[in-house]
Design a protein around this motif. Sequence first.
Motif, PDB file in Angstrom:
ATOM      1  N   ARG A 263      24.745   0.903 -10.714  1.00 50.66           N
ATOM      2  CA  ARG A 263      24.400   0.149 -10.039  1.00 50.66           C
ATOM      3  C   ARG A 263      23.871   0.074  -8.746  1.00 50.66           C
ATOM      4  NH1 ARG A 263      28.237   2.469  -6.559  1.00 50.66           N
ATOM      5  NH2 ARG A 263      27.117   4.342  -6.670  1.00 50.66           N
ATOM      6  N   PHE A 264      22.920   0.685  -8.472  1.00 56.06           N
ATOM      7  CA  PHE A 264      21.621  -0.093  -7.506  1.00 56.06           C
ATOM      8  C   PHE A 264      20.397  -0.120  -8.280  1.00 56.06           C
ATOM      9  CE2 PHE A 264      23.996   2.078  -3.455  1.00 56.06           C
ATOM     10  CZ  PHE A 264      24.711   1.950  -3.884  1.00 56.06           C
ATOM     11  N   THR A 265      20.135  -1.444  -8.216  1.00 53.46           N
ATOM     12  CA  THR A 265      18.617  -1.644  -8.360  1.00 53.46           C
ATOM     13  C   THR A 265      17.592  -1.725  -7.036  1.00 53.46           C
ATOM     14  OG1 THR A 265      19.646  -2.823 -10.243  1.00 53.46           O
ATOM     15  CG2 THR A 265      17.017  -3.352  -9.467  1.00 53.46           C
ATOM     16  N   ILE A 266      16.558  -1.024  -7.089  1.00 53.20           N
ATOM     17  CA  ILE A 266      15.339  -1.318  -5.953  1.00 53.20           C
ATOM     18  C   ILE A 266      13.815  -2.280  -6.992  1.00 53.20           C
ATOM     19  CG2 ILE A 266      14.001   0.889  -6.888  1.00 53.20           C
ATOM     20  CD1 ILE A 266      13.819   1.132  -3.389  1.00 53.20           C
ATOM     21  N   SER A 267      13.611  -2.903  -5.788  1.00 61.11           N
ATOM     22  CA  SER A 267      12.753  -3.945  -6.321  1.00 61.11           C
ATOM     23  C   SER A 267      11.950  -4.239  -4.708  1.00 61.11           C
ATOM     24  CB  SER A 267      13.271  -5.221  -6.786  1.00 61.11           C
ATOM     25  OG  SER A 267      14.192  -6.013  -5.599  1.00 61.11           O
ATOM     26  N   ARG A 268      10.509  -5.251  -5.052  1.00 63.03           N
ATOM     27  CA  ARG A 268      10.536  -5.431  -4.073  1.00 63.03           C
ATOM     28  C   ARG A 268       9.191  -6.828  -4.239  1.00 63.03           C
ATOM     29  NH1 ARG A 268       6.936  -0.323  -3.238  1.00 63.03           N
ATOM     30  NH2 ARG A 268       5.786  -1.689  -1.596  1.00 63.03           N
TER      31      ARG A 268
ATOM     32  N   ALA B  20      17.099   5.339  -4.083  1.00 61.97           N
ATOM     33  CA  ALA B  20      16.304   4.969  -5.098  1.00 61.97           C
ATOM     34  C   ALA B  20      15.053   4.894  -4.372  1.00 61.97           C
ATOM     35  CB  ALA B  20      16.202   3.376  -4.836  1.00 61.97           C
ATOM     36  N   ALA B  21      14.767   4.529  -5.213  1.00 62.71           N
ATOM     37  CA  ALA B  21      12.276   4.410  -4.693  1.00 62.71           C
ATOM     38  C   ALA B  21      11.565   3.889  -5.904  1.00 62.71           C
ATOM     39  CB  ALA B  21      11.955   5.848  -4.870  1.00 62.71           C
TER      40      ALA B  21
ATOM     41  N   ARG C 273       0.804  -0.984   0.127  1.00 59.31           N
ATOM     42  CA  ARG C 273       0.375   0.702  -0.215  1.00 59.31           C
ATOM     43  C   ARG C 273       0.865   1.282  -0.180  1.00 59.31           C
ATOM     44  NH1 ARG C 273      -4.359  -1.954   4.498  1.00 59.31           N
ATOM     45  NH2 ARG C 273      -5.593  -3.288   3.797  1.00 59.31           N
ATOM     46  N   TYR C 274       2.026   1.143   0.086  1.00 56.14           N
ATOM     47  CA  TYR C 274       3.229   1.853   0.313  1.00 56.14           C
ATOM     48  C   TYR C 274       3.851   2.239  -1.361  1.00 56.14           C
ATOM     49  CZ  TYR C 274       1.020   2.501   4.441  1.00 56.14           C
ATOM     50  OH  TYR C 274      -0.048   2.466   5.538  1.00 56.14           O
ATOM     51  N   ALA C 275       4.274   3.460  -1.371  1.00 52.78           N
ATOM     52  CA  ALA C 275       5.383   3.261  -1.601  1.00 52.78           C
ATOM     53  C   ALA C 275       7.332   3.105  -0.992  1.00 52.78           C
ATOM     54  CB  ALA C 275       5.658   4.961  -2.442  1.00 52.78           C
ATOM     55  N   MET C 276       8.032   3.057  -1.497  1.00 50.61           N
ATOM     56  CA  MET C 276       8.846   2.988  -0.556  1.00 50.61           C
ATOM     57  C   MET C 276      10.065   3.618  -0.593  1.00 50.61           C
ATOM     58  SD  MET C 276       7.845   1.077   1.473  1.00 50.61           S
ATOM     59  CE  MET C 276       9.403   0.731   2.248  1.00 50.61           C
ATOM     60  N   GLY C 277      11.293   4.046   0.059  1.00 51.32           N
ATOM     61  CA  GLY C 277      12.169   4.472  -0.426  1.00 51.32           C
ATOM     62  C   GLY C 277      13.696   3.885   0.164  1.00 51.32           C
TER      63      GLY C 277
ATOM     64  N   VAL D 123      11.129  -4.946   0.186  1.00 50.45           N
ATOM     65  CA  VAL D 123      11.611  -4.242  -0.178  1.00 50.45           C
ATOM     66  C   VAL D 123      12.926  -4.521  -0.250  1.00 50.45           C
ATOM     67  CG1 VAL D 123      12.062  -1.448  -0.923  1.00 50.45           C
ATOM     68  CG2 VAL D 123      10.026  -2.686   0.000  1.00 50.45           C
ATOM     69  N   TYR D 124      14.225  -4.050  -1.311  1.00 52.30           N
ATOM     70  CA  TYR D 124      15.567  -5.152  -2.056  1.00 52.30           C
ATOM     71  C   TYR D 124      16.355  -3.977  -1.743  1.00 52.30           C
ATOM     72  CZ  TYR D 124      13.636  -9.747  -1.615  1.00 52.30           C
ATOM     73  OH  TYR D 124      12.832 -10.646  -0.445  1.00 52.30           O
ATOM     74  N   LEU D 125      17.210  -3.610  -2.237  1.00 47.95           N
ATOM     75  CA  LEU D 125      17.851  -2.641  -2.456  1.00 47.95           C
ATOM     76  C   LEU D 125      19.591  -3.455  -3.343  1.00 47.95           C
ATOM     77  CD1 LEU D 125      18.875   0.191  -3.940  1.00 47.95           C
ATOM     78  CD2 LEU D 125      19.854   0.725  -1.970  1.00 47.95           C
ATOM     79  N   GLN D 126      19.464  -4.139  -4.156  1.00 47.67           N
ATOM     80  CA  GLN D 126      20.597  -4.865  -5.240  1.00 47.67           C
ATOM     81  C   GLN D 126      21.800  -3.108  -5.097  1.00 47.67           C
ATOM     82  OE1 GLN D 126      21.451  -7.713  -4.946  1.00 47.67           O
ATOM     83  NE2 GLN D 126      23.579  -7.648  -5.702  1.00 47.67           N
ATOM     84  N   MET D 127      22.981  -3.358  -4.396  1.00 47.23           N
ATOM     85  CA  MET D 127      23.655  -2.270  -5.067  1.00 47.23           C
ATOM     86  C   MET D 127      25.557  -3.327  -5.384  1.00 47.23           C
ATOM     87  SD  MET D 127      23.714  -0.475  -0.706  1.00 47.23           S
ATOM     88  CE  MET D 127      24.260  -1.771  -0.307  1.00 47.23           C
ATOM     89  N   ASN D 128      25.536  -2.989  -6.125  1.00 50.63           N
ATOM     90  CA  ASN D 128      27.032  -3.771  -7.507  1.00 50.63           C
ATOM     91  C   ASN D 128      27.954  -2.340  -7.620  1.00 50.63           C
ATOM     92  OD1 ASN D 128      25.370  -5.715  -8.093  1.00 50.63           O
ATOM     93  ND2 ASN D 128      24.281  -5.248  -9.692  1.00 50.63           N
TER      94      ASN D 128
END
Length: 127
Positions: A67-72, A49-50, A31-35, A79-84
Amino acid sequence: QVQLVESGGGLVQAGASLRLSCVASGRTLGRYAMGWFRQAPGKERVVVAAITRSGGNTYYPASVKGRFTISRDNAKNTVYLQMNSLKYEDTAVYYCADRKLDNLVVAGTTPTRYEYWGQGNQVTVSS
């Protein structure tokens, strides 16, 4: 009681990867946007990221784009933050946060426009 709990941080060498997770309890994350935000010592908290509720739209500042990818995964309330290709300057405490407003164009990068926050997770990148 609402809780956002980050995990996955740590100490890595430059060029390595990490994946941060943010798990919600007491809250339906779908129900929420994420950052994801980060704050280095002596510096302001800034967005890295958002993502909108459905995951259909994302935002990245130039400093991490590519380099970074946000996903949920709304089914897992996570929620995830992939950091390469991590760099020394990525060293900071990383926070996840949520907000009801789904349109990221409207102050999606502004920390004060997010409602609940996790406790933070340290990411340290050695050069």
